[in-house]
Motif scaffolding. Structure first.
Motif, mmCIF file in Angstrom:
data_model
loop_
_atom_site.group_PDB
_atom_site.id
_atom_site.type_symbol
_atom_site.label_atom_id
_atom_site.label_comp_id
_atom_site.label_asym_id
_atom_site.label_seq_id
_atom_site.Cartn_x
_atom_site.Cartn_y
_atom_site.Cartn_z
ATOM 1 N N ASP A 199 0.891 -1.296 -0.058
ATOM 2 C CA ASP A 199 0.096 -0.271 -0.061
ATOM 3 C C ASP A 199 1.058 1.325 0.001
ATOM 4 O O ASP A 199 0.546 2.581 -0.227
ATOM 5 C CB ASP A 199 -0.834 -0.112 0.899
ATOM 6 N N GLY A 200 2.561 1.255 -0.035
ATOM 7 C CA GLY A 200 3.051 2.707 0.097
ATOM 8 C C GLY A 200 3.215 3.257 1.341
ATOM 9 O O GLY A 200 4.068 3.817 1.186
ATOM 10 N N LYS A 201 3.013 2.065 2.662
ATOM 11 C CA LYS A 201 3.097 2.780 3.752
ATOM 12 C C LYS A 201 4.997 2.035 4.102
ATOM 13 O O LYS A 201 5.234 0.856 3.780
ATOM 14 C CB LYS A 201 1.731 1.958 5.060
ATOM 15 N N ASP A 202 5.515 3.054 4.838
ATOM 16 C CA ASP A 202 7.070 1.698 6.256
ATOM 17 C C ASP A 202 6.162 0.804 7.069
ATOM 18 O O ASP A 202 5.372 0.789 7.300
ATOM 19 C CB ASP A 202 7.297 3.371 6.664
ATOM 20 N N ALA A 203 7.252 0.046 6.939
ATOM 21 C CA ALA A 203 7.449 -1.060 7.864
ATOM 22 C C ALA A 203 8.184 -1.730 8.096
ATOM 23 O O ALA A 203 8.231 -3.059 8.357
ATOM 24 C CB ALA A 203 6.264 -2.580 7.007
ATOM 25 N N GLY A 204 8.708 -0.417 8.481
ATOM 26 C CA GLY A 204 10.135 -0.903 9.163
ATOM 27 C C GLY A 204 11.534 -0.964 8.821
ATOM 28 O O GLY A 204 11.292 -0.556 7.480
ATOM 29 N N LYS A 205 12.752 -1.430 9.202
ATOM 30 C CA LYS A 205 13.721 -1.580 8.373
ATOM 31 C C LYS A 205 14.409 -2.516 8.149
ATOM 32 O O LYS A 205 14.288 -3.301 9.002
ATOM 33 C CB LYS A 205 14.724 -0.222 8.603
ATOM 34 N N VAL A 206 15.162 -2.811 7.257
ATOM 35 C CA VAL A 206 16.012 -4.371 7.629
ATOM 36 C C VAL A 206 17.220 -4.213 6.721
ATOM 37 O O VAL A 206 17.397 -3.713 5.748
ATOM 38 C CB VAL A 206 15.592 -5.739 6.037
ATOM 39 N N THR A 207 18.250 -5.050 7.092
ATOM 40 C CA THR A 207 19.636 -4.557 6.603
ATOM 41 C C THR A 207 20.526 -5.968 5.844
ATOM 42 O O THR A 207 20.117 -6.732 6.756
ATOM 43 C CB THR A 207 20.738 -4.765 8.614
ATOM 44 N N LEU A 208 20.812 -5.431 5.151
ATOM 45 C CA LEU A 208 20.870 -6.155 3.392
ATOM 46 C C LEU A 208 22.472 -6.150 3.940
ATOM 47 O O LEU A 208 23.069 -5.488 4.325
ATOM 48 C CB LEU A 208 21.095 -5.684 2.586
ATOM 49 N N ALA A 209 23.051 -7.605 3.917
ATOM 50 C CA ALA A 209 24.129 -8.159 4.418
ATOM 51 C C ALA A 209 25.074 -7.471 2.746
ATOM 52 O O ALA A 209 24.997 -7.793 1.726
ATOM 53 C CB ALA A 209 24.427 -10.133 4.385
ATOM 54 N N ASP A 210 26.164 -7.359 2.745
ATOM 55 C CA ASP A 210 27.033 -6.294 2.971
ATOM 56 C C ASP A 210 28.071 -7.623 1.244
ATOM 57 O O ASP A 210 28.326 -7.392 0.837
ATOM 58 C CB ASP A 210 28.510 -5.440 2.986
ATOM 59 N N GLU A 211 28.070 -8.774 1.767
ATOM 60 C CA GLU A 211 28.385 -10.120 1.137
ATOM 61 C C GLU A 211 27.852 -9.917 -0.010
ATOM 62 O O GLU A 211 28.371 -10.986 -1.164
ATOM 63 C CB GLU A 211 28.989 -10.900 2.432
ATOM 64 N N ILE A 212 26.096 -10.108 0.090
ATOM 65 C CA ILE A 212 25.615 -10.343 -1.498
ATOM 66 C C ILE A 212 25.637 -8.843 -1.941
ATOM 67 O O ILE A 212 24.982 -8.584 -2.842
ATOM 68 C CB ILE A 212 24.416 -11.138 0.102
ATOM 69 N N PHE A 213 24.910 -7.976 -1.046
ATOM 70 C CA PHE A 213 24.225 -6.774 -1.694
ATOM 71 C C PHE A 213 25.844 -5.650 -2.033
ATOM 72 O O PHE A 213 24.708 -4.200 -1.755
ATOM 73 C CB PHE A 213 23.575 -6.267 -0.869
ATOM 74 N N GLY A 214 26.560 -5.844 -1.371
ATOM 75 C CA GLY A 214 27.635 -4.744 -0.950
ATOM 76 C C GLY A 214 28.666 -4.978 -2.065
ATOM 77 O O GLY A 214 29.678 -4.270 -1.233
ATOM 78 N N LEU A 215 28.701 -5.620 -2.738
ATOM 79 C CA LEU A 215 30.283 -5.773 -3.667
ATOM 80 C C LEU A 215 30.877 -4.925 -4.361
ATOM 81 O O LEU A 215 28.701 -4.212 -5.003
ATOM 82 C CB LEU A 215 29.970 -7.415 -4.221
ATOM 83 N N ASP A 216 31.499 -5.057 -4.991
ATOM 84 C CA ASP A 216 31.426 -3.501 -6.017
ATOM 85 C C ASP A 216 31.609 -4.836 -7.444
ATOM 86 O O ASP A 216 31.786 -5.211 -8.098
ATOM 87 C CB ASP A 216 33.261 -3.174 -6.159
ATOM 88 N N PRO A 217 30.627 -4.397 -8.600
ATOM 89 C CA PRO A 217 29.575 -5.414 -9.345
ATOM 90 C C PRO A 217 30.960 -4.713 -11.115
ATOM 91 O O PRO A 217 31.412 -3.774 -11.059
ATOM 92 C CB PRO A 217 28.738 -3.887 -9.838
ATOM 93 N N ARG A 218 30.978 -6.618 -10.967
ATOM 94 C CA ARG A 218 32.205 -6.825 -12.001
ATOM 95 C C ARG A 218 31.638 -6.983 -13.525
ATOM 96 O O ARG A 218 30.456 -7.807 -13.757
ATOM 97 C CB ARG A 218 32.804 -7.730 -12.031
ATOM 98 N N GLU A 219 31.296 -6.434 -14.317
ATOM 99 C CA GLU A 219 30.466 -6.352 -15.527
ATOM 100 C C GLU A 219 30.945 -7.429 -16.804
ATOM 101 O O GLU A 219 29.995 -8.310 -16.802
ATOM 102 C CB GLU A 219 30.690 -4.719 -16.901
ATOM 103 N N ASP A 220 32.195 -7.972 -16.203
ATOM 104 C CA ASP A 220 32.519 -8.736 -16.868
ATOM 105 C C ASP A 220 32.233 -10.228 -16.427
ATOM 106 O O ASP A 220 31.723 -11.738 -17.098
ATOM 107 C CB ASP A 220 34.107 -9.390 -16.914
ATOM 108 N N ILE A 221 31.615 -10.297 -14.908
ATOM 109 C CA ILE A 221 31.134 -11.686 -14.231
ATOM 110 C C ILE A 221 29.769 -11.612 -15.411
ATOM 111 O O ILE A 221 29.408 -12.878 -15.251
ATOM 112 C CB ILE A 221 31.553 -11.371 -13.468
ATOM 113 N N LEU A 222 29.606 -10.588 -14.848
ATOM 114 C CA LEU A 222 27.196 -10.252 -15.216
ATOM 115 C C LEU A 222 27.374 -10.780 -16.814
ATOM 116 O O LEU A 222 26.681 -11.797 -17.533
ATOM 117 C CB LEU A 222 26.576 -8.866 -15.453
ATOM 118 N N GLN A 223 28.614 -10.359 -17.970
ATOM 119 C CA GLN A 223 28.172 -10.603 -18.978
ATOM 120 C C GLN A 223 28.006 -12.006 -19.107
ATOM 121 O O GLN A 223 27.603 -12.702 -20.274
ATOM 122 C CB GLN A 223 28.967 -10.038 -19.711
#
Length: 206
Positions: A9-33
């Motif tokens: 519904d668009g309302k705030d429902a708290g906060k969550v901490t995303l793990a840096d080892e999953i969501f905090g890496l420096d993306p590499r285009e060669d791996i994605l390609q």
């Protein structure tokens, strides 16, 4: 990385901490390609095939005598240069897939998630449920959340009403967490994760 959880519904429902080892890496285009290339090659059918000269149903008799005609020394009407003959070097049925290590595929998924997080393209919702399977109501909810082009990832099992109401909306894909993949993440502008999906991903990469 802390991110605000939204409700449908668009309302705030708290906060969550995303793990840096999953969501905090420096993306590499060669791996994605390499991962996208692997996915597209794996899903390619490879059933296209043309008939070669050995597969043409045509007479095997010599066209005309070898000498004395002043013409080229042809021996078969199945040759590629003749109308109705076989195709030279045409496509044949084959498997286009190639190998890619399992650890590399897991790393590519982390880089895709990190790329979305870095660009601000991740939205976390508390749950993906709908009271009834009405596409019009779901379209309005997505518009309120600013979702026009999104991949939506739920838990291990999707709510049937929500899945039915969203499956006909253009540029919106809904998948269970088992189906999350690099190609779909990159081809959609926004990645929407349920709380259950975030927990499942962190458990998967623990």
């Amino acid at each position: 990385m802390d991110i605000t959880i939204k409700s449908l519904d668009g309302k705030d429902a708290g906060k969550v901490t995303l793990a840096d080892e999953i969501f905090g890496l420096d993306p590499r285009e060669d791996i994605l390609q390499r991962m996208v290339r692997w996915q597209l090659a794996k899903r390619q059918q490879g059933t296209h095939q043309s008939l070669g000269r050995a597969e043409i149903a045509r007479t095997g008799a010599k066209l005309y005598r070898q000498k004395g005609t002043g013409r080229a020394r042809h021996g078969s009407a199945r040759a590629p240069q003749f109308r109705g003959g076989g195709k030279a070097h045409g496509p044949v049925s084959r498997d286009h897939s190639h190998e890619l290590p399992k650890k590399f595929r897991a790393l590519a998924l982390k880089h895709a998630l990190s790329a979305k997080a870095k660009s601000g393209g991740i939205v976390v919702v508390d749950e993906l449920k709908a009271a009834d399977a009405k596409t019009k109501a779901t379209v309005k909810r997505f518009a309120d959340l600013g979702l026009a082009n999104a991949l939506i990832i739920g838990g291990s099992e999707l709510d049937e009403n929500f899945s039915r109401s969203a499956r006909n909306i253009p540029h919106i894909d809904v998948l269970p967490v088992q189906g999350i993949n690099v190609y779909d993440i990159l081809r959609r502008q926004t990645l929407v994760l349920s709380k259950a999906a975030v927990e499942a991903l962190e458990e998967r990469f623990k």
